[in-house]
Design a protein around this motif. Structure first.
Motif, PDB file in Angstrom:
ATOM      1  N   LEU A 115     -60.645  -6.758 -14.537  1.00 43.38           N
ATOM      2  CA  LEU A 115     -59.842  -5.810 -15.305  1.00 43.38           C
ATOM      3  C   LEU A 115     -58.366  -6.136 -15.121  1.00 43.38           C
ATOM      4  O   LEU A 115     -57.939  -6.536 -14.029  1.00 43.38           O
ATOM      5  N   LEU A 116     -57.587  -5.944 -16.171  1.00 46.80           N
ATOM      6  CA  LEU A 116     -56.137  -6.075 -16.120  1.00 46.80           C
ATOM      7  C   LEU A 116     -55.545  -4.796 -16.694  1.00 46.80           C
ATOM      8  O   LEU A 116     -55.940  -4.357 -17.779  1.00 46.80           O
ATOM      9  N   PHE A 117     -54.631  -4.204 -15.952  1.00 43.20           N
ATOM     10  CA  PHE A 117     -53.911  -3.020 -16.418  1.00 43.20           C
ATOM     11  C   PHE A 117     -52.485  -3.437 -16.706  1.00 43.20           C
ATOM     12  O   PHE A 117     -51.831  -4.043 -15.848  1.00 43.20           O
ATOM     13  N   VAL A 118     -51.994  -3.114 -17.898  1.00 42.14           N
ATOM     14  CA  VAL A 118     -50.612  -3.421 -18.267  1.00 42.14           C
ATOM     15  C   VAL A 118     -49.911  -2.093 -18.515  1.00 42.14           C
ATOM     16  O   VAL A 118     -50.211  -1.393 -19.483  1.00 42.14           O
ATOM     17  N   TRP A 119     -49.014  -1.742 -17.592  1.00 39.10           N
ATOM     18  CA  TRP A 119     -48.250  -0.505 -17.687  1.00 39.10           C
ATOM     19  C   TRP A 119     -46.841  -0.840 -18.173  1.00 39.10           C
ATOM     20  O   TRP A 119     -46.218  -1.765 -17.684  1.00 39.10           O
ATOM     21  N   ILE A 120     -46.347  -0.064 -19.116  1.00 42.56           N
ATOM     22  CA  ILE A 120     -44.991  -0.261 -19.641  1.00 42.56           C
ATOM     23  C   ILE A 120     -44.201   1.014 -19.386  1.00 42.56           C
ATOM     24  O   ILE A 120     -44.642   2.108 -19.747  1.00 42.56           O
ATOM     25  N   GLU A 121     -43.031   0.873 -18.785  1.00 47.56           N
ATOM     26  CA  GLU A 121     -42.177   2.027 -18.478  1.00 47.56           C
ATOM     27  C   GLU A 121     -41.527   2.538 -19.766  1.00 47.56           C
ATOM     28  O   GLU A 121     -40.819   1.788 -20.451  1.00 47.56           O
ATOM     29  N   PRO A 122     -41.761   3.801 -20.138  1.00 49.39           N
ATOM     30  CA  PRO A 122     -41.182   4.358 -21.364  1.00 49.39           C
ATOM     31  C   PRO A 122     -39.780   4.921 -21.144  1.00 49.39           C
ATOM     32  O   PRO A 122     -39.354   5.143 -20.006  1.00 49.39           O
ATOM     33  N   GLN A 123     -39.086   5.162 -22.245  1.00 48.00           N
ATOM     34  CA  GLN A 123     -37.804   5.853 -22.184  1.00 48.00           C
ATOM     35  C   GLN A 123     -37.879   7.134 -23.011  1.00 48.00           C
ATOM     36  O   GLN A 123     -37.576   8.205 -22.520  1.00 48.00           O
ATOM     37  N   ILE A 124     -38.285   7.018 -24.275  1.00 43.67           N
ATOM     38  CA  ILE A 124     -38.382   8.172 -25.170  1.00 43.67           C
ATOM     39  C   ILE A 124     -39.766   8.790 -24.992  1.00 43.67           C
ATOM     40  O   ILE A 124     -40.786   8.100 -25.109  1.00 43.67           O
ATOM     41  N   LEU A 125     -39.798  10.107 -24.721  1.00 39.20           N
ATOM     42  CA  LEU A 125     -41.066  10.766 -24.407  1.00 39.20           C
ATOM     43  C   LEU A 125     -41.490  11.800 -25.437  1.00 39.20           C
ATOM     44  O   LEU A 125     -42.446  12.545 -25.205  1.00 39.20           O
ATOM     45  N   GLU A 126     -40.828  11.840 -26.572  1.00 42.54           N
ATOM     46  CA  GLU A 126     -41.238  12.788 -27.619  1.00 42.54           C
ATOM     47  C   GLU A 126     -40.801  12.280 -28.978  1.00 42.54           C
ATOM     48  O   GLU A 126     -39.890  11.461 -29.092  1.00 42.54           O
ATOM     49  N   GLY A 127     -41.492  12.752 -30.001  1.00 41.61           N
ATOM     50  CA  GLY A 127     -41.176  12.385 -31.374  1.00 41.61           C
ATOM     51  C   GLY A 127     -41.761  11.041 -31.776  1.00 41.61           C
ATOM     52  O   GLY A 127     -42.491  10.400 -31.028  1.00 41.61           O
ATOM     53  N   PHE A 128     -41.432  10.634 -32.992  1.00 36.44           N
ATOM     54  CA  PHE A 128     -41.983   9.404 -33.560  1.00 36.44           C
ATOM     55  C   PHE A 128     -40.984   8.252 -33.510  1.00 36.44           C
ATOM     56  O   PHE A 128     -40.947   7.415 -34.392  1.00 36.44           O
ATOM     57  N   ALA A 129     -40.175   8.201 -32.480  1.00 44.40           N
ATOM     58  CA  ALA A 129     -39.215   7.115 -32.307  1.00 44.40           C
ATOM     59  C   ALA A 129     -39.674   6.236 -31.150  1.00 44.40           C
ATOM     60  O   ALA A 129     -40.408   6.679 -30.275  1.00 44.40           O
ATOM     61  N   VAL A 130     -39.239   4.983 -31.176  1.00 40.70           N
ATOM     62  CA  VAL A 130     -39.541   4.045 -30.094  1.00 40.70           C
ATOM     63  C   VAL A 130     -38.224   3.413 -29.655  1.00 40.70           C
ATOM     64  O   VAL A 130     -37.428   2.981 -30.483  1.00 40.70           O
ATOM     65  N   SER A 131     -37.998   3.376 -28.348  1.00 36.10           N
ATOM     66  CA  SER A 131     -36.741   2.850 -27.818  1.00 36.10           C
ATOM     67  C   SER A 131     -36.654   1.336 -28.016  1.00 36.10           C
ATOM     68  O   SER A 131     -37.674   0.652 -28.092  1.00 36.10           O
ATOM     69  N   PRO A 132     -35.436   0.797 -28.083  1.00 39.94           N
ATOM     70  CA  PRO A 132     -35.269  -0.659 -28.177  1.00 39.94           C
ATOM     71  C   PRO A 132     -35.914  -1.394 -26.998  1.00 39.94           C
ATOM     72  O   PRO A 132     -36.461  -2.476 -27.156  1.00 39.94           O
ATOM     73  N   GLU A 133     -35.855  -0.783 -25.810  1.00 41.40           N
ATOM     74  CA  GLU A 133     -36.483  -1.401 -24.642  1.00 41.40           C
ATOM     75  C   GLU A 133     -37.994  -1.500 -24.820  1.00 41.40           C
ATOM     76  O   GLU A 133     -38.605  -2.497 -24.432  1.00 41.40           O
ATOM     77  N   MET A 134     -38.587  -0.476 -25.416  1.00 40.08           N
ATOM     78  CA  MET A 134     -40.035  -0.497 -25.647  1.00 40.08           C
ATOM     79  C   MET A 134     -40.388  -1.536 -26.707  1.00 40.08           C
ATOM     80  O   MET A 134     -41.393  -2.232 -26.566  1.00 40.08           O
TER      81      MET A 134
END
Length: 175
Positions: A115-134
């Motif tokens: 198994l491989l788990f790939v975790w990505i640290e988020p910045q924006i936690l609400e709404g339908f937007a995605v951060s540039p970092e993501m």
């Protein structure tokens, strides 16, 4: 036939926390072949165990708040997941349902060997937007998943080297 499964977890209505969906969406645009199954389970990590049974290799992708910088990618194997489960379960709501699903699946004789788990640290936690970092992390994550599938013989070198511009179902987002 050898099988691999890639599972995306997260909620697309919660900004960067929809990362698992976006990675699956991008991989659906790739010519991965019939040996790779793609699953978006939203917030139903409990069912991940059922979708990895019969696979030789499985990848779980999710945005996880662990206190790192936005867009940071962490890759864990099953041993690291097991060792950090108590710590992670206190911080991330989805860890215990995921672990419960794996515990049920482990009772079968068809649990993946790896198994491989790939975790990505988020910045924006609400709404339908995605951060540039993501957005940057999503592109890297697709490459990480493809590389691991290639290393285990599930993808050809041509598919590994193919670098698509993915069009995702998020307003204004192309990775």
């Amino acid at each position: 036939m050898r099988r691999a499964s890639v599972i995306g977890l997260g909620n697309i209505a919660c900004g960067d926390l929809g990362a698992g969906c976006y990675v699956i969406d991008a991989l659906l645009q790739e010519p991965l072949g019939e040996a790779v199954d793609l699953w978006y389970l939203a917030e139903a990590g409990f069912y991940a165990g059922a979708h990895i049974c019969g696979s030789e290799f499985a990848v779980i992708v999710q945005a996880v708040c662990m206190g790192g910088p936005p867009g940071k990618i962490c890759c864990w194997d099953k041993g690291t997941f097991d060792r950090n489960l108590c710590w992670a379960a206190d911080r991330v709501w989805s860890m215990m349902p995921l672990a419960d699903g794996f515990a049920r699946a482990a009772l079968s004789e068809t649990f993946p060997g790896e198994l491989l788990f790939v975790w990505i640290e988020p910045q924006i936690l609400e709404g339908f937007a995605v951060s540039p970092e993501m957005v940057r992390a999503l592109r890297k994550t697709v490459g990480i998943v493809k590389d691991h599938l290639f290393q285990r013989g599930f993808l050809t070198e041509d598919v590994l080297r193919l670098s698509l511009i993915h069009h995702l179902q998020v307003p204004g987002i192309t990775i």
